[in-house]
Design an enzyme around this catalytic site. Structure first.
Site, PDB file in Angstrom:
ATOM      1  N   SER A 188      -2.994  11.805 -10.104  1.00 49.91           N
ATOM      2  CA  SER A 188      -2.658  12.065  -9.011  1.00 49.91           C
ATOM      3  C   SER A 188      -1.710  10.948  -8.718  1.00 49.91           C
ATOM      4  O   SER A 188      -1.792   9.842  -9.565  1.00 49.91           O
ATOM      5  CB  SER A 188      -3.484  12.633  -7.689  1.00 49.91           C
ATOM      6  N   ASP A 189      -0.981  10.404  -7.822  1.00 54.28           N
ATOM      7  CA  ASP A 189      -1.122   9.802  -7.392  1.00 54.28           C
ATOM      8  C   ASP A 189      -2.464   8.823  -6.264  1.00 54.28           C
ATOM      9  O   ASP A 189      -2.787  10.077  -5.602  1.00 54.28           O
ATOM     10  CB  ASP A 189       0.847   9.248  -6.055  1.00 54.28           C
ATOM     11  N   TRP A 190      -2.285   8.107  -5.683  1.00 49.51           N
ATOM     12  CA  TRP A 190      -3.517   7.656  -4.738  1.00 49.51           C
ATOM     13  C   TRP A 190      -3.428   8.261  -3.570  1.00 49.51           C
ATOM     14  O   TRP A 190      -2.208   7.651  -3.037  1.00 49.51           O
ATOM     15  CB  TRP A 190      -3.788   6.048  -4.874  1.00 49.51           C
TER      16      TRP A 190
END
Ligand code: BGC
Length: 737
Positions: free
Chosen positions: A268-270
């Site tokens: 995932s992106d953060w």
């Protein structure tokens, strides 16, 4: 940081637990066998893991690492940003820098510059070098490169990406990824997908057609997966057709893992994860950075509250989610480990070497684009009695600081002023700042002590004293400039630079400019300057590369990887108003559809200020003898374009021959022409070279929304050959049978 978490177990220890009779070095086996043996090892590990251990592997344990399984010797995974350098160590549990003294690195040029080099060989060297630095820093995953298409010049993150054209981005990203992964470090191509603006990035829902998706926004990701075998991919923040892209049924499950057969890890992106069930089912493997609900300060381990943590475990235990779902994620994570941290004879990497600095300098030299050169303003000769005033805050400001997650802590950064001072021995270099915009992270100047009016007056006085003025302007890496988190609010140059340029011109007509940006800007001041060089963000060697080109030691050969519009509204993304960019706060519609960048300018006959693929040289090149091997092709043929290039100037140099293809009378909407091949050739002054560019007919397919598949339309096409999208030397008609 808690170092006890960072264990690297001896593989032998791990394998004695398994039923293998012999352990063979991965490095000695042909890749298929090696892949099979990895799968067998994974088969034997999975049954040994408890459900809790499996789930723990699917989410973060700190800002940039994930848990291993200590009792089995399964290691942690360590990651770092980003696309153009390995980021300084971040604290275990906060965004603060950890304050290490051994984490400074080589800052390579930002990716717009790499794209502008039009040199895939340099992309390979870039990838190899940054991969070596990541390995030295004990990273398993490098969070880059970024390949989101340049749709609007306002996107604060364009500087991290590879431009507006899917063919160029694909051609450059593949060698970059292969270069990184040669070091047994995973590249993580990002942000999948349609993350083309920073404004409202966490909430905006993108609506785009299947054609725009497949023809414009996905090809570079597809090339990363299928041609470069990328080992990790990062989801994006935004939604697409109502669903978050990080766990998207169509994008992640159907296209990426289904159609493309991706066998790596989806990270995932953060904080881009929003739902346990969707994340589990649609193919997110590793959840990072989720803020949950602020539990970070109130519970002992807020990572338990991630969507792929306790809630995931519960759903697995009560049967809402099948165990095969977590097994697939863990299989991918283990596969990533066998490719990286568990790889035998992995090596140690290296950092800040001369070779890395040389690569950084070469990319910078080749990516710099000469946009305007009236009266041969450039190159500026080093001679006695000459005074050059280097004016502007960007002449000294750190451009590796700021910009968001791609911010770097280089061992050194040569500023444009420093580079000029080191190169010019006979001429006198004088400097004034002209304006100041607040400190960058590493600046020690206190802005309140600087009076803007005095700075301006001082700069004008300095300009008066010089024979030549080189104004170093543009944007910087501050919020609302070229920076993650939001977009630019205006297409103009900020900080009253237009007025400033006018004032400099009034006192010294011998005025040239270095434009330090990762984006196009409005250029109403263009007539006031004789020479203009686009210098991008060039990293550690910035000043040296700039001085190389300004002095003529290096002949510029970069080409714009995006169109430079005269007015913001001229861009396809802005033509349709707010519904198209930036959206209404909830939705946005990519109304220009497939006509992104030069496809829009060409097709709508709008003249850009500078076109995609444009860039001048100190030499003059001519392209002649342009032909194809035949003019009738079958769909499985390859079109062989050949031509002869001559360097008619006094400087050795390089030219980028570009081949575009357009369909006459198509049954579907088409751009006038699309880039399908290019070749950068170095030629000595007075010399000639003949080159070939191959274009498989299959690459002329469009994405048919009726068939939900690629389709090659038969009939008449035109091949355009030139050295810029708006400078075509010759067109050739061909027929696809
Ligand atoms: C960015 C990513 C980056 C991550 C970790 C996010 O905000 O969008 O590109 O890799 O942070 O720093």
């Amino acid at each position: 940081m808690n170092i006890t978490f960072k264990y690297h177990y001896n593989l032998a220890l791990l394998f004695t637990l398994f039923t293998f009779s012999s352990i063979i070095s991965q490095n000695e086996l042909p890749s298929n066998t090696s892949a099979n043996s990895i799968e067998k090892k994974i088969d034997s590990i999975l049954p040994l893991l408890s459900l809790e251990e499996k789930v723990a592997m699917c989410h973060a344990q700190s800002k940039f690492s994930t848990k291993g399984v200590e009792r089995l010797g399964i290691p942690e995974i360590w990651m770092s940003d980003g696309p153009h350098g390995v980021r300084a160590e971040i604290s275990w549990d906060s965004w603060d820098y950890a304050g290490w003294t051994n984490d400074s690195i080589t800052a390579f040029p930002a990716l717009t510059c790499l794209a502008a080099s039009f040199n895939p060989n340099l992309a390979s060297q870039f990838g190899k070098s940054i991969g070596e630095e990541a390995l030295y820093r004990e990273k398993d995953v490098l969070l880059g490169p970024g390949v989101n298409i340049y749709r609007t010049p306002l996107n604060g993150r364009n500087f991290e990406y590879l431009g507006e054209d899917p063919y160029l981005a694909s051609t450059m990203v593949v060698p970059y990824i292969k270069g990184v992964q040669k070091n047994n470090v995973a590249a993580c191509v990002k942000h999948f997908a349609l993350n083309n603006q920073e404004h409202w990035r966490s909430t905006i829902n993108v609506e785009a057609s299947d054609r725009a998706l497949h023809e414009i926004y996905l090809p570079a990701f597809k090339a990363a997966v299928q041609d470069a075998d990328v080992w990790a991919i990062m989801g994006a923040y935004n939604k697409f057709r109502g669903q978050y892209t990080t766990h998207h049924e169509l994008l992640t499950k159907t296209i990426l893992k289904g159609d493309w057969g991706y066998d790596g890890v989806v990270i995932s992106d953060w904080s881009s994860t929003h739902d346990t069930m969707e994340a589990a089912i649609n193919g997110l493997d590793l959840e990072m950075g989720t803020g949950t609900d602020g539990l970070g300060t109130t519970t002992s381990n807020h990572y338990d509250y991630y969507y792929l943590a306790s809630a995931f475990l519960k759903a697995l235990k009560n049967g809402d989610i099948k165990e095969s779902v977590v097994d697939d994620k863990v299989r991918r994570i283990l596969r990533l480990m066998f490719r990286t941290t568990l790889k035998q004879n992995r090596g140690f990497g290296r950092i800040n070497t001369k070779a890395h600095h040389d690569v950084a300098r070469s990319v910078a030299q080749e990516g710099i684009v000469l946009l305007k050169n009236e009266n041969n303003f450039f190159p500026i000769e080093d001679k006695e009695g000459l005074t050059i005033a280097v004016i502007g805050e960007n002449a000294t400001r750190s451009m590796t600081a700021g910009g968001g997650s791609s911010e770097l802590k280089p061992q050194f950064e040569i500023s444009p002023l420093e580079g000029m001072k080191q190169r010019y021995k006979k001429a006198k270099i004088i400097h004034a700042m002209g304006y100041h915009t607040g400190p960058s992270v590493y600046d020690d100047i206190i802005p309140s002590k600087l009076n803007q009016d005095s700075l301006r007056v001082q700069a004008i006085e300095t300009a008066k004293k010089a024979d030549i003025v080189l104004y170093v302007g543009g944007l910087n890496k501050s919020h609302l400039q070229d920076c993650e988190g939001d977009d630019r609010q205006s297409y103009e140059l900020p900080y009253n630079q237009e007025e400033f340029i006018g004032q400099l011109k009034a006192v010294n007509p011998n005025l040239g400019m270095l434009l330090v940006t990762g984006n196009a800007v409005e250029t109403p001041w263009l007539s006031k300057i004789d020479g203009l060089i686009q210098t991008w963000y060039l990293g550690s060697m910035a000043g040296h590369a700039i001085a190389d080109v300004v002095s003529g030691d290096v002949n510029p050969s970069g080409k714009l990887p995006f169109s430079f519009a005269k007015k913001l509204k001229d861009n396809g993304a802005h033509f349709y108003g707010e519904t198209s960019y930036p959206g209404d706060g909830t939705n946005q519609h990519y109304k220009e559809d497939i006509l992104v960048g030069y496809r829009w300018f060409d097709t709508k006959k709008i003249e850009p200020q500078y076109a995609f693929g444009y860039g001048l040289s100190y030499s003059e090149f001519s392209i002649s003898n342009i032909k194809t091997n035949t003019n009738k092709f079958n769909t499985n043929d390859t079109i062989k374009v050949s031509c002869t290039i001559k360097n008619n100037g006094n400087y050795d140099g390089a030219e980028v021959v570009q081949v575009y293809v357009g369909k006459k009378k198509s049954k579907v909407k088409r751009a006038l022409k699309e880039l399908k091949g290019f070749n950068k050739v170095s030629i000595q002054s007075g010399n000639t070279k003949t080159i070939n560019i191959d274009i498989p007919v299959s690459t002329l397919a469009y994405y048919s929304e009726d068939k939900s598949d690629w389709d090659i339309e038969k009939g008449d096409y035109i091949i355009y050959v030139g050295n810029a999208s708006n400078n075509i030397t010759k067109t050739l008609p061909i027929i696809i049978k």
